[in-house]
Design a protein around this motif. Structure first.
Motif, PDB file in Angstrom:
ATOM      1  N   LEU A   1      76.476 120.017   8.504  1.00  0.00           N
ATOM      2  CA  LEU A   1      77.488 120.992   8.954  1.00  0.00           C
ATOM      3  C   LEU A   1      76.922 121.927   9.810  1.00  0.00           C
ATOM      4  O   LEU A   1      75.639 122.278   9.690  1.00  0.00           O
TER       5      LEU A   1
ATOM      6  N   THR B   1      80.098 126.894   9.387  1.00  0.00           N
ATOM      7  CA  THR B   1      80.900 126.476   8.340  1.00  0.00           C
ATOM      8  C   THR B   1      80.556 126.756   7.130  1.00  0.00           C
ATOM      9  O   THR B   1      81.450 127.161   6.189  1.00  0.00           O
TER      10      THR B   1
ATOM     11  N   SER C   1      81.322 130.277   6.513  1.00  0.00           N
ATOM     12  CA  SER C   1      82.793 130.624   6.360  1.00  0.00           C
ATOM     13  C   SER C   1      83.151 130.357   4.791  1.00  0.00           C
ATOM     14  O   SER C   1      83.673 131.109   4.287  1.00  0.00           O
ATOM     15  N   HIS C   2      82.477 129.312   4.288  1.00  0.00           N
ATOM     16  CA  HIS C   2      82.667 129.154   2.782  1.00  0.00           C
ATOM     17  C   HIS C   2      82.080 130.082   2.022  1.00  0.00           C
ATOM     18  O   HIS C   2      82.623 130.613   0.942  1.00  0.00           O
TER      19      HIS C   2
END
Length: 85
Positions: free
Chosen positions: A13, A17, A20-21
């Motif tokens: 990923l 990403t 963001s998580h």
């Protein structure tokens, strides 16, 4: 623990990403905001947010320029939420 870059590579990923998580965990205290930006930059972002409370994250990022990542803006916003609790 592993770095964000290492986690991203292992899971195939992007770093963005993974960031963001992780951002959602700032307000719970499980992730420190300094993972995303320096204390000085977070303070600058939060000052801009307080000056312009009706602006979106995208608008705040545009005001601050390319030196600030969108995830840094989101992280600063989550820290503000944590501080309000």
């Amino acid at each position: 623990g592993k770095s964000i870059k290492q986690i991203a590579e292992e899971r195939n990923l992007s770093v963005g990403t993974i960031e963001s998580h992780l951002i959602s965990f700032i307000k719970t205290g499980e992730v420190a905001v300094d993972v995303f930006a320096s204390d000085e930059l977070i303070a600058t972002i939060q000052t801009k947010m307080k000056q312009h409370p009706n602006k979106t994250h995208t608008e705040i990022k545009s005001m601050l320029g390319d030196a600030v990542s969108f995830n840094a803006v989101r992280a600063a916003a989550q820290l503000l939420l944590k501080e309000e609790i």
